[in-house]
Design a protein around this motif. Sequence first.
Motif, PDB file in Angstrom:
ATOM      1  N   LEU A 175       0.800  -1.222   0.000  1.00 22.58           N
ATOM      2  CA  LEU A 175       0.000   0.000   0.000  1.00 22.58           C
ATOM      3  C   LEU A 175       0.838   1.280   0.000  1.00 22.58           C
ATOM      4  O   LEU A 175       0.308   2.381  -0.089  1.00 22.58           O
ATOM      5  CB  LEU A 175      -0.980  -0.029   1.180  1.00 22.58           C
ATOM      6  N   THR A 176       2.159   1.120   0.082  1.00 21.73           N
ATOM      7  CA  THR A 176       3.030   2.301  -0.007  1.00 21.73           C
ATOM      8  C   THR A 176       3.960   2.187  -1.218  1.00 21.73           C
ATOM      9  O   THR A 176       4.964   2.893  -1.306  1.00 21.73           O
ATOM     10  CB  THR A 176       3.881   2.435   1.274  1.00 21.73           C
ATOM     11  N   VAL A 177       3.614   1.298  -2.124  1.00 19.70           N
ATOM     12  CA  VAL A 177       4.506   0.999  -3.249  1.00 19.70           C
ATOM     13  C   VAL A 177       4.634   2.187  -4.209  1.00 19.70           C
ATOM     14  O   VAL A 177       3.686   2.961  -4.402  1.00 19.70           O
ATOM     15  CB  VAL A 177       3.993  -0.263  -3.986  1.00 19.70           C
ATOM     16  N   ALA A 202      -7.156   2.564 -11.941  1.00 19.97           N
ATOM     17  CA  ALA A 202      -7.789   2.781 -10.633  1.00 19.97           C
ATOM     18  C   ALA A 202      -6.946   3.648  -9.705  1.00 19.97           C
ATOM     19  O   ALA A 202      -7.494   4.327  -8.835  1.00 19.97           O
ATOM     20  CB  ALA A 202      -8.075   1.437  -9.968  1.00 19.97           C
ATOM     21  N   THR A 203      -5.608   3.631  -9.873  1.00 17.78           N
ATOM     22  CA  THR A 203      -4.758   4.301  -8.865  1.00 17.78           C
ATOM     23  C   THR A 203      -3.774   5.301  -9.468  1.00 17.78           C
ATOM     24  O   THR A 203      -2.991   5.882  -8.734  1.00 17.78           O
ATOM     25  CB  THR A 203      -3.957   3.253  -8.053  1.00 17.78           C
ATOM     26  N   GLN A 204      -3.794   5.468 -10.784  1.00 23.28           N
ATOM     27  CA  GLN A 204      -2.863   6.389 -11.466  1.00 23.28           C
ATOM     28  C   GLN A 204      -1.407   6.017 -11.183  1.00 23.28           C
ATOM     29  O   GLN A 204      -0.523   6.868 -11.177  1.00 23.28           O
ATOM     30  CB  GLN A 204      -3.132   7.839 -11.051  1.00 23.28           C
ATOM     31  N   SER A 205      -1.152   4.732 -10.967  1.00 23.04           N
ATOM     32  CA  SER A 205       0.199   4.264 -10.635  1.00 23.04           C
ATOM     33  C   SER A 205       1.067   4.102 -11.880  1.00 23.04           C
ATOM     34  O   SER A 205       0.569   3.858 -12.985  1.00 23.04           O
ATOM     35  CB  SER A 205       0.129   2.896  -9.947  1.00 23.04           C
ATOM     36  N   GLY A 226      11.208  -0.252  -2.465  1.00 13.94           N
ATOM     37  CA  GLY A 226       9.932   0.472  -2.558  1.00 13.94           C
ATOM     38  C   GLY A 226       9.154   0.155  -3.819  1.00 13.94           C
ATOM     39  O   GLY A 226       8.062   0.694  -4.032  1.00 13.94           O
ATOM     40  N   ARG A 227       9.708  -0.705  -4.659  1.00 18.29           N
ATOM     41  CA  ARG A 227       9.025  -1.093  -5.899  1.00 18.29           C
ATOM     42  C   ARG A 227       8.723  -2.595  -5.852  1.00 18.29           C
ATOM     43  O   ARG A 227       9.354  -3.328  -5.088  1.00 18.29           O
ATOM     44  CB  ARG A 227       9.889  -0.734  -7.114  1.00 18.29           C
ATOM     45  N   LEU A 228       7.798  -3.032  -6.713  1.00 19.32           N
ATOM     46  CA  LEU A 228       7.387  -4.443  -6.729  1.00 19.32           C
ATOM     47  C   LEU A 228       7.606  -5.047  -8.107  1.00 19.32           C
ATOM     48  O   LEU A 228       7.395  -4.374  -9.124  1.00 19.32           O
ATOM     49  CB  LEU A 228       5.889  -4.579  -6.460  1.00 19.32           C
ATOM     50  N   ALA A 272      -6.515   2.808  -4.332  1.00 21.02           N
ATOM     51  CA  ALA A 272      -7.326   3.951  -4.772  1.00 21.02           C
ATOM     52  C   ALA A 272      -7.952   4.633  -3.559  1.00 21.02           C
ATOM     53  O   ALA A 272      -7.927   5.865  -3.443  1.00 21.02           O
ATOM     54  CB  ALA A 272      -8.402   3.487  -5.750  1.00 21.02           C
ATOM     55  N   ALA A 273      -8.482   3.830  -2.643  1.00 25.00           N
ATOM     56  CA  ALA A 273      -9.126   4.401  -1.446  1.00 25.00           C
ATOM     57  C   ALA A 273      -8.113   5.193  -0.628  1.00 25.00           C
ATOM     58  O   ALA A 273      -8.396   6.314  -0.184  1.00 25.00           O
ATOM     59  CB  ALA A 273      -9.748   3.289  -0.622  1.00 25.00           C
ATOM     60  N   ILE A 274      -6.918   4.627  -0.455  1.00 25.07           N
ATOM     61  CA  ILE A 274      -5.874   5.318   0.323  1.00 25.07           C
ATOM     62  C   ILE A 274      -5.490   6.637  -0.344  1.00 25.07           C
ATOM     63  O   ILE A 274      -5.213   7.632   0.328  1.00 25.07           O
ATOM     64  CB  ILE A 274      -4.640   4.391   0.461  1.00 25.07           C
ATOM     65  N   ARG A 275      -5.489   6.654  -1.656  1.00 27.51           N
ATOM     66  CA  ARG A 275      -5.081   7.860  -2.390  1.00 27.51           C
ATOM     67  C   ARG A 275      -6.234   8.845  -2.615  1.00 27.51           C
ATOM     68  O   ARG A 275      -6.072   9.840  -3.322  1.00 27.51           O
ATOM     69  CB  ARG A 275      -4.452   7.460  -3.730  1.00 27.51           C
ATOM     70  N   GLY A 276      -7.407   8.506  -2.089  1.00 28.03           N
ATOM     71  CA  GLY A 276      -8.552   9.405  -2.230  1.00 28.03           C
ATOM     72  C   GLY A 276      -9.111   9.432  -3.644  1.00 28.03           C
ATOM     73  O   GLY A 276      -9.725  10.420  -4.063  1.00 28.03           O
ATOM     74  N   LEU A 277      -8.918   8.346  -4.378  1.00 24.16           N
ATOM     75  CA  LEU A 277      -9.417   8.268  -5.757  1.00 24.16           C
ATOM     76  C   LEU A 277     -10.683   7.411  -5.803  1.00 24.16           C
ATOM     77  O   LEU A 277     -10.863   6.520  -4.976  1.00 24.16           O
ATOM     78  CB  LEU A 277      -8.347   7.641  -6.659  1.00 24.16           C
TER      79      LEU A 277
END
Length: 293
Positions: A175-177, A202-205, A226-228, A272-277
Amino acid sequence: MSFIADEISRQPGAWRTAAEIAAATGADLPQPGERVAVVGCGTSWFMAEAYAALREQAGQGETDVFAASLFPHGRRYDRVVAISRSGTTTEILDLLERQRGRTRTTALAASASTAVVDYADVTIELPFADEESIVQTLFATTALSVLRAGLGHDVRALADAAEPVLVEALPEQWLTVEQITFLGRDWAHGVAREAALKMREATQSWTEAYPSKEYRHGPNAIAAPGRLVWHFGPDVEGLAAEVGPTGAAFVNHAEDPQVDLIRVQRFAAALAAIRGLDPDRPRNLTRSVVLSS
Ligand code: F1P
Protein backbone atom coordinates in the motif's frame (compact mmCIF):
# COMPACT_ATOMS: atom_id res chain seq x y z
CA MET A 1 -18.92 -0.07 -0.68
CA SER A 2 -17.66 0.95 -4.12
CA PHE A 3 -19.15 -0.76 -7.16
CA ILE A 4 -15.74 -2.18 -8.03
CA ALA A 5 -15.41 -3.92 -4.64
CA ASP A 6 -18.78 -5.59 -5.13
CA GLU A 7 -17.94 -6.55 -8.72
CA ILE A 8 -14.59 -8.03 -7.71
CA SER A 9 -16.30 -10.18 -5.09
CA ARG A 10 -18.91 -11.52 -7.53
CA GLN A 11 -16.32 -13.15 -9.79
CA PRO A 12 -16.41 -16.74 -8.47
CA GLY A 13 -20.19 -16.95 -8.90
CA ALA A 14 -20.00 -15.41 -12.36
CA TRP A 15 -17.25 -17.83 -13.42
CA ARG A 16 -19.48 -20.76 -12.42
CA THR A 17 -22.28 -19.33 -14.56
CA ALA A 18 -19.75 -18.82 -17.37
CA ALA A 19 -19.05 -22.56 -17.33
CA GLU A 20 -22.76 -23.26 -17.83
CA ILE A 21 -22.98 -20.73 -20.66
CA ALA A 22 -19.99 -22.24 -22.44
CA ALA A 23 -21.61 -25.66 -22.25
CA ALA A 24 -24.87 -24.30 -23.67
CA THR A 25 -23.32 -22.22 -26.49
CA GLY A 26 -20.49 -24.54 -27.49
CA ALA A 27 -21.02 -24.27 -31.25
CA ASP A 28 -20.78 -20.47 -31.17
CA LEU A 29 -17.32 -20.63 -29.65
CA PRO A 30 -14.25 -21.33 -31.81
CA GLN A 31 -14.15 -24.94 -32.96
CA PRO A 32 -10.98 -27.08 -33.01
CA GLY A 33 -9.02 -26.51 -36.19
CA GLU A 34 -10.48 -23.11 -36.99
CA ARG A 35 -8.11 -20.24 -37.72
CA VAL A 36 -9.21 -17.57 -35.30
CA ALA A 37 -8.48 -13.91 -34.54
CA VAL A 38 -9.48 -12.53 -31.14
CA VAL A 39 -9.90 -8.76 -30.74
CA GLY A 40 -10.70 -6.18 -28.10
CA CYS A 41 -9.72 -2.76 -26.75
CA GLY A 42 -8.17 -2.01 -23.36
CA THR A 43 -8.96 -4.71 -20.82
CA SER A 44 -10.86 -6.69 -23.44
CA TRP A 45 -7.74 -6.77 -25.65
CA PHE A 46 -5.70 -8.26 -22.79
CA MET A 47 -8.34 -10.93 -22.15
CA ALA A 48 -8.22 -11.65 -25.88
CA GLU A 49 -4.44 -12.08 -25.65
CA ALA A 50 -4.74 -14.53 -22.75
CA TYR A 51 -7.34 -16.63 -24.54
CA ALA A 52 -5.50 -16.63 -27.87
CA ALA A 53 -2.34 -17.99 -26.26
CA LEU A 54 -4.28 -20.63 -24.32
CA ARG A 55 -6.17 -21.81 -27.39
CA GLU A 56 -3.07 -22.15 -29.53
CA GLN A 57 -1.21 -23.85 -26.67
CA ALA A 58 -4.10 -26.33 -26.42
CA GLY A 59 -3.51 -27.30 -30.05
CA GLN A 60 -6.94 -26.04 -31.15
CA GLY A 61 -5.65 -24.00 -34.06
CA GLU A 62 -3.79 -20.83 -35.00
CA THR A 63 -5.12 -17.99 -32.87
CA ASP A 64 -4.00 -14.42 -33.42
CA VAL A 65 -4.79 -11.44 -31.22
CA PHE A 66 -5.14 -7.81 -32.21
CA ALA A 67 -6.14 -4.53 -30.70
CA ALA A 68 -9.31 -3.91 -32.72
CA SER A 69 -7.80 -0.77 -34.28
CA LEU A 70 -4.86 -2.79 -35.69
CA PHE A 71 -6.82 -5.63 -37.29
CA PRO A 72 -5.24 -6.73 -40.60
CA HIS A 73 -8.29 -6.89 -42.85
CA GLY A 74 -6.28 -8.48 -45.65
CA ARG A 75 -5.89 -11.74 -43.72
CA ARG A 76 -8.37 -14.60 -43.82
CA TYR A 77 -9.73 -16.15 -40.64
CA ASP A 78 -12.43 -18.75 -40.10
CA ARG A 79 -13.75 -16.75 -37.17
CA VAL A 80 -13.24 -13.44 -35.42
CA VAL A 81 -14.03 -13.34 -31.70
CA ALA A 82 -14.66 -9.81 -30.38
CA ILE A 83 -14.72 -9.10 -26.65
CA SER A 84 -16.47 -5.88 -25.56
CA ARG A 85 -18.24 -5.28 -22.27
CA SER A 86 -20.17 -2.30 -23.61
CA GLY A 87 -20.69 -3.66 -27.10
CA THR A 88 -20.48 -0.05 -28.32
CA THR A 89 -16.72 0.48 -28.73
CA THR A 90 -16.22 2.13 -32.12
CA GLU A 91 -13.13 0.16 -33.16
CA ILE A 92 -14.96 -3.13 -32.49
CA LEU A 93 -18.07 -2.15 -34.44
CA ASP A 94 -15.98 -0.83 -37.37
CA LEU A 95 -14.03 -4.09 -37.52
CA LEU A 96 -17.16 -6.27 -37.43
CA GLU A 97 -18.81 -4.12 -40.09
CA ARG A 98 -15.84 -4.65 -42.42
CA GLN A 99 -15.82 -8.40 -41.76
CA ARG A 100 -19.55 -8.82 -42.32
CA GLY A 101 -20.22 -11.55 -44.89
CA ARG A 102 -16.51 -12.50 -45.08
CA THR A 103 -15.78 -14.10 -41.72
CA ARG A 104 -17.93 -15.72 -39.07
CA THR A 105 -17.98 -13.40 -36.05
CA THR A 106 -18.76 -14.10 -32.40
CA ALA A 107 -18.99 -11.28 -29.86
CA LEU A 108 -18.98 -11.49 -26.07
CA ALA A 109 -20.77 -8.53 -24.47
CA ALA A 110 -22.39 -7.68 -21.14
CA SER A 111 -25.68 -6.35 -22.39
CA ALA A 112 -28.44 -8.00 -24.36
CA SER A 113 -29.44 -4.69 -25.93
CA THR A 114 -26.22 -3.25 -27.28
CA ALA A 115 -25.05 -2.28 -30.74
CA VAL A 116 -22.67 -5.20 -31.21
CA VAL A 117 -25.64 -7.59 -31.41
CA ASP A 118 -26.42 -6.05 -34.83
CA TYR A 119 -22.81 -6.30 -36.04
CA ALA A 120 -21.72 -9.82 -35.00
CA ASP A 121 -23.21 -13.03 -36.37
CA VAL A 122 -23.61 -14.30 -32.82
CA THR A 123 -23.39 -12.45 -29.50
CA ILE A 124 -22.83 -14.35 -26.28
CA GLU A 125 -24.48 -12.10 -23.72
CA LEU A 126 -23.25 -12.02 -20.12
CA PRO A 127 -25.66 -9.60 -18.37
CA PHE A 128 -24.94 -11.13 -14.95
CA ALA A 129 -21.35 -9.86 -15.38
CA ASP A 130 -22.23 -6.29 -16.36
CA GLU A 131 -20.63 -3.59 -14.25
CA GLU A 132 -21.29 -0.13 -12.83
CA SER A 133 -17.62 0.65 -12.35
CA ILE A 134 -15.85 2.08 -15.37
CA VAL A 135 -12.82 -0.03 -14.46
CA GLN A 136 -13.49 -3.61 -15.57
CA THR A 137 -12.97 -6.61 -13.32
CA LEU A 138 -16.02 -8.89 -13.30
CA PHE A 139 -16.88 -8.82 -17.00
CA ALA A 140 -13.29 -9.29 -18.12
CA THR A 141 -12.58 -12.46 -16.17
CA THR A 142 -16.07 -13.82 -16.82
CA ALA A 143 -15.64 -13.46 -20.58
CA LEU A 144 -12.27 -15.18 -20.26
CA SER A 145 -13.94 -17.92 -18.21
CA VAL A 146 -16.49 -18.60 -20.96
CA LEU A 147 -13.67 -18.91 -23.49
CA ARG A 148 -11.51 -21.05 -21.17
CA ALA A 149 -14.46 -23.34 -20.42
CA GLY A 150 -14.80 -23.73 -24.18
CA LEU A 151 -11.23 -25.03 -24.21
CA GLY A 152 -12.13 -27.60 -21.57
CA HIS A 153 -10.62 -25.77 -18.60
CA ASP A 154 -12.16 -26.48 -15.20
CA VAL A 155 -13.51 -23.01 -14.54
CA ARG A 156 -15.49 -24.17 -11.49
CA ALA A 157 -12.20 -25.18 -9.85
CA LEU A 158 -10.87 -21.68 -10.60
CA ALA A 159 -13.94 -20.21 -8.90
CA ASP A 160 -13.30 -22.36 -5.82
CA ALA A 161 -9.65 -21.24 -5.76
CA ALA A 162 -10.74 -17.59 -6.02
CA GLU A 163 -12.93 -17.62 -2.89
CA PRO A 164 -10.08 -17.46 -0.31
CA VAL A 165 -8.21 -14.84 -2.37
CA LEU A 166 -11.22 -12.53 -1.96
CA VAL A 167 -10.86 -12.45 1.81
CA GLU A 168 -7.13 -12.69 2.49
CA ALA A 169 -5.33 -9.69 4.00
CA LEU A 170 -3.30 -7.48 1.63
CA PRO A 171 0.31 -6.99 2.80
CA GLU A 172 0.87 -3.49 4.25
CA GLN A 173 4.00 -2.96 2.15
CA TRP A 174 1.96 -3.06 -1.07
CA LEU A 175 0.00 0.00 0.00
CA THR A 176 3.03 2.30 -0.01
CA VAL A 177 4.51 1.00 -3.25
CA GLU A 178 6.07 3.44 -5.70
CA GLN A 179 6.10 1.35 -8.92
CA ILE A 180 5.04 -2.15 -10.06
CA THR A 181 6.28 -4.30 -12.93
CA PHE A 182 4.02 -7.24 -13.85
CA LEU A 183 5.47 -10.31 -15.60
CA GLY A 184 4.04 -13.49 -17.09
CA ARG A 185 4.95 -16.27 -19.50
CA ASP A 186 2.78 -17.42 -22.39
CA TRP A 187 -0.90 -16.56 -21.73
CA ALA A 188 -0.04 -15.01 -18.36
CA HIS A 189 1.51 -12.11 -20.27
CA GLY A 190 -2.03 -10.99 -21.18
CA VAL A 191 -2.94 -11.16 -17.50
CA ALA A 192 0.18 -9.14 -16.62
CA ARG A 193 -0.82 -6.42 -19.09
CA GLU A 194 -4.33 -6.34 -17.62
CA ALA A 195 -2.92 -6.09 -14.09
CA ALA A 196 -0.76 -3.14 -15.12
CA LEU A 197 -3.74 -1.41 -16.77
CA LYS A 198 -5.89 -2.03 -13.67
CA MET A 199 -3.41 -0.29 -11.41
CA ARG A 200 -3.03 2.62 -13.84
CA GLU A 201 -6.78 3.08 -14.29
CA ALA A 202 -7.79 2.78 -10.63
CA THR A 203 -4.76 4.30 -8.87
CA GLN A 204 -2.86 6.39 -11.47
CA SER A 205 0.20 4.26 -10.63
CA TRP A 206 3.35 3.83 -12.69
CA THR A 207 3.14 0.22 -13.86
CA GLU A 208 4.72 -1.82 -16.62
CA ALA A 209 4.20 -5.32 -18.03
CA TYR A 210 6.50 -7.67 -19.93
CA PRO A 211 6.89 -11.32 -20.89
CA SER A 212 8.95 -12.94 -18.09
CA LYS A 213 12.02 -13.51 -20.22
CA GLU A 214 12.04 -9.90 -21.43
CA TYR A 215 12.59 -8.68 -17.88
CA ARG A 216 16.35 -9.04 -18.09
CA HIS A 217 16.44 -7.08 -21.33
CA GLY A 218 16.13 -3.64 -19.75
CA PRO A 219 13.01 -3.52 -17.55
CA ASN A 220 15.11 -4.72 -14.59
CA ALA A 221 16.94 -1.36 -14.67
CA ILE A 222 14.22 0.27 -12.57
CA ALA A 223 14.05 -2.38 -9.83
CA ALA A 224 14.73 -0.67 -6.48
CA PRO A 225 13.55 -0.60 -2.86
CA GLY A 226 9.93 0.47 -2.56
CA ARG A 227 9.03 -1.09 -5.90
CA LEU A 228 7.39 -4.44 -6.73
CA VAL A 229 7.97 -7.11 -9.36
CA TRP A 230 4.85 -9.28 -9.60
CA HIS A 231 5.18 -12.56 -11.50
CA PHE A 232 2.03 -14.36 -12.65
CA GLY A 233 2.40 -18.15 -12.72
CA PRO A 234 5.45 -20.22 -11.76
CA ASP A 235 8.78 -18.37 -11.77
CA VAL A 236 10.57 -20.92 -13.91
CA GLU A 237 13.05 -18.29 -15.09
CA GLY A 238 14.46 -17.95 -11.54
CA LEU A 239 13.80 -14.22 -11.49
CA ALA A 240 13.17 -14.08 -7.73
CA ALA A 241 16.88 -14.59 -7.06
CA GLU A 242 17.78 -11.79 -9.46
CA VAL A 243 15.23 -9.29 -8.15
CA GLY A 244 16.15 -9.90 -4.48
CA PRO A 245 19.46 -7.95 -4.47
CA THR A 246 17.87 -4.91 -6.15
CA GLY A 247 15.76 -4.26 -3.05
CA ALA A 248 12.48 -4.54 -4.98
CA ALA A 249 9.94 -6.98 -3.54
CA PHE A 250 9.20 -10.08 -5.66
CA VAL A 251 5.59 -11.28 -5.53
CA ASN A 252 4.65 -14.72 -6.82
CA HIS A 253 1.62 -16.85 -5.95
CA ALA A 254 0.91 -20.45 -6.74
CA GLU A 255 -2.58 -20.03 -8.16
CA ASP A 256 -3.70 -19.81 -11.76
CA PRO A 257 -2.94 -16.27 -13.08
CA GLN A 258 -6.66 -15.52 -13.51
CA VAL A 259 -7.13 -16.19 -9.79
CA ASP A 260 -4.02 -14.21 -8.85
CA LEU A 261 -5.39 -11.26 -10.86
CA ILE A 262 -8.09 -10.91 -8.19
CA ARG A 263 -5.34 -9.91 -5.74
CA VAL A 264 -4.30 -7.12 -8.08
CA GLN A 265 -7.90 -5.96 -8.46
CA ARG A 266 -8.30 -5.82 -4.66
CA PHE A 267 -4.90 -4.14 -4.33
CA ALA A 268 -6.01 -1.52 -6.90
CA ALA A 269 -9.28 -0.83 -5.07
CA ALA A 270 -7.48 -0.53 -1.71
CA LEU A 271 -4.75 1.73 -3.05
CA ALA A 272 -7.33 3.95 -4.77
CA ALA A 273 -9.13 4.40 -1.45
CA ILE A 274 -5.87 5.32 0.32
CA ARG A 275 -5.08 7.86 -2.39
CA GLY A 276 -8.55 9.41 -2.23
CA LEU A 277 -9.42 8.27 -5.76
CA ASP A 278 -12.76 6.89 -6.96
CA PRO A 279 -12.01 3.61 -8.77
CA ASP A 280 -15.56 3.55 -10.16
CA ARG A 281 -15.11 6.89 -11.94
CA PRO A 282 -11.42 7.28 -12.77
CA ARG A 283 -9.97 10.48 -14.17
CA ASN A 284 -10.06 10.76 -17.99
CA LEU A 285 -11.81 7.39 -18.59
CA THR A 286 -15.21 6.61 -20.03
CA ARG A 287 -17.15 3.35 -19.89
CA SER A 288 -16.95 2.96 -23.63
CA VAL A 289 -14.88 4.77 -26.23
CA VAL A 290 -17.34 5.92 -28.88
CA LEU A 291 -15.67 7.96 -31.61
CA SER A 292 -17.55 10.35 -33.88
CA SER A 293 -15.44 9.76 -37.00
C1 F1P B 1 -12.98 -1.42 -23.39
C2 F1P B 1 -12.36 -0.22 -22.66
C3 F1P B 1 -12.01 -0.56 -21.23
C4 F1P B 1 -11.37 0.62 -20.54
C5 F1P B 1 -12.22 1.87 -20.65
C6 F1P B 1 -12.72 2.09 -22.04
O1 F1P B 1 -14.34 -1.36 -23.43
O2 F1P B 1 -11.22 0.13 -23.39
O3 F1P B 1 -11.12 -1.65 -21.14
O4 F1P B 1 -11.18 0.32 -19.19
O5 F1P B 1 -13.30 1.79 -19.76
O6 F1P B 1 -13.24 0.88 -22.64
P1 F1P B 1 -15.25 -2.52 -24.01
O7 F1P B 1 -15.07 -2.56 -25.50
O8 F1P B 1 -14.85 -3.81 -23.37
O9 F1P B 1 -16.63 -2.07 -23.61
